[in-house]
Design a protein around this motif. Structure first.
Motif, PDB file in Angstrom:
ATOM      1  N   TRP A  26      11.435   1.150   5.547  1.00 17.04           N
ATOM      2  CA  TRP A  26      10.355   2.046   5.126  1.00 17.04           C
ATOM      3  C   TRP A  26      10.628   2.579   3.718  1.00 17.04           C
ATOM      4  O   TRP A  26       9.727   2.652   2.879  1.00 17.04           O
ATOM      5  CB  TRP A  26      10.223   3.224   6.102  1.00 17.04           C
ATOM      6  CG  TRP A  26       9.644   2.876   7.432  1.00 17.04           C
ATOM      7  CD1 TRP A  26      10.296   2.804   8.633  1.00 17.04           C
ATOM      8  CD2 TRP A  26       8.273   2.562   7.716  1.00 17.04           C
ATOM      9  NE1 TRP A  26       9.428   2.461   9.648  1.00 17.04           N
ATOM     10  CE2 TRP A  26       8.186   2.312   9.116  1.00 17.04           C
ATOM     11  CE3 TRP A  26       7.124   2.475   6.947  1.00 17.04           C
ATOM     12  CZ2 TRP A  26       6.976   1.976   9.728  1.00 17.04           C
ATOM     13  CZ3 TRP A  26       5.916   2.136   7.562  1.00 17.04           C
ATOM     14  CH2 TRP A  26       5.859   1.896   8.934  1.00 17.04           C
ATOM     15  N   ILE A  27      11.888   2.935   3.466  1.00 17.05           N
ATOM     16  CA  ILE A  27      12.252   3.464   2.149  1.00 17.05           C
ATOM     17  C   ILE A  27      12.172   2.378   1.073  1.00 17.05           C
ATOM     18  O   ILE A  27      11.657   2.598  -0.037  1.00 17.05           O
ATOM     19  CB  ILE A  27      13.671   4.071   2.199  1.00 17.05           C
ATOM     20  CG1 ILE A  27      13.696   5.277   3.169  1.00 17.05           C
ATOM     21  CG2 ILE A  27      14.135   4.494   0.808  1.00 17.05           C
ATOM     22  CD1 ILE A  27      15.081   5.803   3.464  1.00 17.05           C
ATOM     23  N   ALA A  28      12.651   1.175   1.414  1.00 18.38           N
ATOM     24  CA  ALA A  28      12.613   0.077   0.442  1.00 18.38           C
ATOM     25  C   ALA A  28      11.182  -0.258   0.048  1.00 18.38           C
ATOM     26  O   ALA A  28      10.913  -0.593  -1.113  1.00 18.38           O
ATOM     27  CB  ALA A  28      13.303  -1.159   1.033  1.00 18.38           C
ATOM     28  N   GLY A  29      10.252  -0.168   0.991  1.00 10.98           N
ATOM     29  CA  GLY A  29       8.854  -0.440   0.685  1.00 10.98           C
ATOM     30  C   GLY A  29       8.289   0.493  -0.364  1.00 10.98           C
ATOM     31  O   GLY A  29       7.377   0.124  -1.120  1.00 10.98           O
ATOM     32  N   VAL A  30       8.822   1.698  -0.442  1.00  7.97           N
ATOM     33  CA  VAL A  30       8.373   2.665  -1.454  1.00  7.97           C
ATOM     34  C   VAL A  30       8.970   2.324  -2.818  1.00  7.97           C
ATOM     35  O   VAL A  30       8.263   2.269  -3.833  1.00  7.97           O
ATOM     36  CB  VAL A  30       8.763   4.099  -1.036  1.00  7.97           C
ATOM     37  CG1 VAL A  30       8.420   5.079  -2.148  1.00  7.97           C
ATOM     38  CG2 VAL A  30       8.062   4.489   0.262  1.00  7.97           C
ATOM     39  N   PHE A  31      10.264   2.054  -2.853  1.00  7.59           N
ATOM     40  CA  PHE A  31      10.951   1.876  -4.129  1.00  7.59           C
ATOM     41  C   PHE A  31      10.722   0.511  -4.763  1.00  7.59           C
ATOM     42  O   PHE A  31      10.801   0.374  -5.985  1.00  7.59           O
ATOM     43  CB  PHE A  31      12.448   2.131  -3.952  1.00  7.59           C
ATOM     44  CG  PHE A  31      12.794   3.591  -3.828  1.00  7.59           C
ATOM     45  CD1 PHE A  31      12.862   4.395  -4.954  1.00  7.59           C
ATOM     46  CD2 PHE A  31      13.001   4.174  -2.593  1.00  7.59           C
ATOM     47  CE1 PHE A  31      13.165   5.739  -4.861  1.00  7.59           C
ATOM     48  CE2 PHE A  31      13.311   5.520  -2.474  1.00  7.59           C
ATOM     49  CZ  PHE A  31      13.387   6.307  -3.612  1.00  7.59           C
ATOM     50  N   PHE A  32      10.420  -0.496  -3.943  1.00  8.82           N
ATOM     51  CA  PHE A  32      10.179  -1.824  -4.514  1.00  8.82           C
ATOM     52  C   PHE A  32       8.726  -2.026  -4.934  1.00  8.82           C
ATOM     53  O   PHE A  32       8.366  -3.076  -5.445  1.00  8.82           O
ATOM     54  CB  PHE A  32      10.594  -2.911  -3.522  1.00  8.82           C
ATOM     55  CG  PHE A  32      12.072  -3.159  -3.510  1.00  8.82           C
ATOM     56  CD1 PHE A  32      12.635  -4.131  -4.323  1.00  8.82           C
ATOM     57  CD2 PHE A  32      12.912  -2.417  -2.694  1.00  8.82           C
ATOM     58  CE1 PHE A  32      14.004  -4.360  -4.314  1.00  8.82           C
ATOM     59  CE2 PHE A  32      14.286  -2.636  -2.676  1.00  8.82           C
ATOM     60  CZ  PHE A  32      14.842  -3.605  -3.491  1.00  8.82           C
ATOM     61  N   GLY A  33       7.876  -1.040  -4.671  1.00  6.02           N
ATOM     62  CA  GLY A  33       6.522  -1.058  -5.195  1.00  6.02           C
ATOM     63  C   GLY A  33       5.504  -1.681  -4.273  1.00  6.02           C
ATOM     64  O   GLY A  33       5.839  -2.341  -3.283  1.00  6.02           O
ATOM     65  N   PRO A  34       4.199  -1.517  -4.596  1.00  2.00           N
ATOM     66  CA  PRO A  34       3.110  -1.995  -3.748  1.00  2.00           C
ATOM     67  C   PRO A  34       3.126  -3.498  -3.506  1.00  2.00           C
ATOM     68  O   PRO A  34       2.686  -3.961  -2.456  1.00  2.00           O
ATOM     69  CB  PRO A  34       1.854  -1.578  -4.534  1.00  2.00           C
ATOM     70  CG  PRO A  34       2.299  -0.435  -5.392  1.00  2.00           C
ATOM     71  CD  PRO A  34       3.714  -0.751  -5.756  1.00  2.00           C
ATOM     72  N   GLY A  35       3.623  -4.274  -4.461  1.00  3.01           N
ATOM     73  CA  GLY A  35       3.595  -5.720  -4.322  1.00  3.01           C
ATOM     74  C   GLY A  35       4.368  -6.239  -3.123  1.00  3.01           C
ATOM     75  O   GLY A  35       3.970  -7.232  -2.499  1.00  3.01           O
ATOM     76  N   SER A  36       5.484  -5.614  -2.814  1.00  2.00           N
ATOM     77  CA  SER A  36       6.314  -6.062  -1.684  1.00  2.00           C
ATOM     78  C   SER A  36       6.309  -5.068  -0.527  1.00  2.00           C
ATOM     79  O   SER A  36       7.071  -5.230   0.422  1.00  2.00           O
ATOM     80  CB  SER A  36       7.751  -6.281  -2.170  1.00  2.00           C
ATOM     81  OG  SER A  36       8.257  -5.106  -2.780  1.00  2.00           O
ATOM     82  N   ARG A  37       5.452  -4.080  -0.606  1.00  2.00           N
ATOM     83  CA  ARG A  37       5.456  -3.004   0.403  1.00  2.00           C
ATOM     84  C   ARG A  37       5.100  -3.521   1.791  1.00  2.00           C
ATOM     85  O   ARG A  37       5.713  -3.141   2.786  1.00  2.00           O
ATOM     86  CB  ARG A  37       4.515  -1.884  -0.013  1.00  2.00           C
ATOM     87  CG  ARG A  37       4.583  -0.647   0.874  1.00  2.00           C
ATOM     88  CD  ARG A  37       3.903   0.528   0.187  1.00  2.00           C
ATOM     89  NE  ARG A  37       4.623   0.885  -1.031  1.00  2.00           N
ATOM     90  CZ  ARG A  37       4.114   1.653  -2.003  1.00  2.00           C
ATOM     91  NH1 ARG A  37       2.879   2.123  -1.897  1.00  2.00           N
ATOM     92  NH2 ARG A  37       4.846   1.934  -3.064  1.00  2.00           N
ATOM     93  N   LEU A  38       4.104  -4.394   1.852  1.00  2.00           N
ATOM     94  CA  LEU A  38       3.686  -4.897   3.158  1.00  2.00           C
ATOM     95  C   LEU A  38       4.816  -5.658   3.841  1.00  2.00           C
ATOM     96  O   LEU A  38       5.002  -5.548   5.055  1.00  2.00           O
ATOM     97  CB  LEU A  38       2.456  -5.792   3.016  1.00  2.00           C
ATOM     98  CG  LEU A  38       1.893  -6.385   4.320  1.00  2.00           C
ATOM     99  CD1 LEU A  38       1.524  -5.275   5.305  1.00  2.00           C
ATOM    100  CD2 LEU A  38       0.678  -7.266   4.029  1.00  2.00           C
TER     101      LEU A  38
END
Length: 387
Positions: free
Chosen positions: A150-162
């Protein structure tokens, strides 16, 4: 008796669902509306995946909080405050749904983790019995395993969030499906003091709220298109489909489940299975709501692929989830559900050649047929039991 132990629900606490619990549920009406709008604004496979991931997050907050309120004495001040604090945090989480895969993904993830980890840690201080305490320790461990994604999805940005959030949601869902097992450890369901009838009542009330939100969204779509006479036909068909879903769940399924629970000692496993099935049923309702709104917006036009998938996929998910649950818990197959899914598949292919309002009729008819079959079968069983 210690102060913490007194937070556990006792026989004297009563089994009725409190008004505070129903008040708590209201914030999730907003969540379901947000999820429907998110998919309606961008009806695509990507948006469908985003909506399902967000639905899992919203649902996990609701189901674990509800589970805690079922085990604890909701007349106690500490438990009431727990519900209100979760409600406040969840309000902001649900408000960020429309921007969760944009600028406010951090708000959704932070709210989700704050509730899940905070409430999970708090539950370990309220004096649960040993079996239930150990189960919630494992639940917290599973939640800690999903938290980095969940945290990585925030920091790696919208492109890889899903991708990251999909993994996190899969871990959370897998933990629930496996009753949060760990190597060498599992929960003995017969030793968990879970009032099965109460938890199923909570599931039913939540599903009723979700169904109400579907009717609300359909009503708003009708209100915005009153100049078209076909709107009245399409709106009536949409309501008929919602009534059929209500009938299939509350008239048939709920009563049979409650009767089954009264005859078994282990109510924990059916509760876990019901929680997982409810996610599928809720996903079906979101598809139904979006499909109805798309059909109502232009009832005379031929539906596109997205509209057909929403119109027919929602009822199919509902019947598949219901049939699976009946098979696993009640131990018998539901031929009407299989027939309904088959009819939906055939009518979905034909609907590309027809106006949207006729396609909406085709999506509602199998649900009505299953509801009628349920009523006939129940009357037949009642007559046979009276002989």
């Amino acid at each position: 008796m210690s102060r913490a132990t007194s937070l556990m629900r006792s026989a004297a606490s009563g089994g009725r669902v409190t008004r505070l619990e129903l008040f708590f549920d209201l914030v999730f009406v907003f969540a379901l509306s947000q999820l429907s709008h998110h998919l309606l604004e961008q009806p695509s496979w990507g948006a469908a995946g985003e909506t399902f991931v967000l639905l899992l997050g919203v649902y996990k907050v609701w189901v674990y909080t509800t589970w805690a309120a079922t085990l604890l004495d909701t007349s106690r001040f500490e438990v009431q405050w727990m519900l209100l604090v979760v409600m406040l945090i969840t309000l902001f989480m649900n408000a960020s749904i429309g921007s969760a895969f944009g600028a406010f993904g951090w708000l959704f993830a932070a709210s989700y983790l704050l509730v899940q980890l905070g409430r999970g840690a708090w539950l370990l201080t309220v004096g649960l019995d040993r079996t239930t305490h150990n189960h919630f320790v494992r639940t917290l461990i599973w939640q800690c395993m999903s938290a980095p994604f969940w945290i990585a999805g925030v920091f790696f940005g919208p492109g890889s969030r899903l991708m990251f959030w999909g993994v996190a949601a899969a871990i959370d869902l897998g933990g629930h499906m496996l009753a949060h097992r760990l190597p060498g450890q599992k929960t003995e369901g017969s030793r968990v003091p879970l009032p099965g009838e109460r938890i199923f009542e909570r599931f039913g009330l939540f599903y009723l709220i979700a169904l109400g939100e579907t009717i609300l969204s359909t009503g708003l779509a009708i209100a915005g298109n009153l100049e078209d006479p076909l709107i009245f036909v399409t709106g009536t068909v949409s309501l008929a489909g919602s009534v059929a879903i209500w009938w299939c769940y509350f008239y048939s399924l709920e009563q049979e489940i409650l009767k089954k629970l009264a005859s078994v000692d282990d109510q924990f496993r059916p509760g876990i299975l019901a929680g997982n099935t409810l996610v599928v049923l809720l996903a079906g309702l979101i598809l139904v709501a979006v499909g109805d709104q798309l059909a109502i917006s232009d009832p005379a036009a031929r539906p596109d692929v997205a509209t057909v998938l929403f119109l027919f996929g929602g009822p199919a998910l509902f019947l598949a989830g219901r049939g699976f649950f009946i098979r696993r818990v009640l131990g018998h197959r539901q031929p009407s559900d299989l027939a309904g899914i088959g009819a939906l598949a055939v009518l979905a292919n034909l609907s590309f050649l027809l106006p949207a309002f006729v396609a909406a009729m085709g999506a509602a008819l199998p649900l009505i047929g299953v509801a009628v079959a349920d009523a006939v079968n129940r009357r037949r069983r009642t007559q046979q039991g009276a002989r």
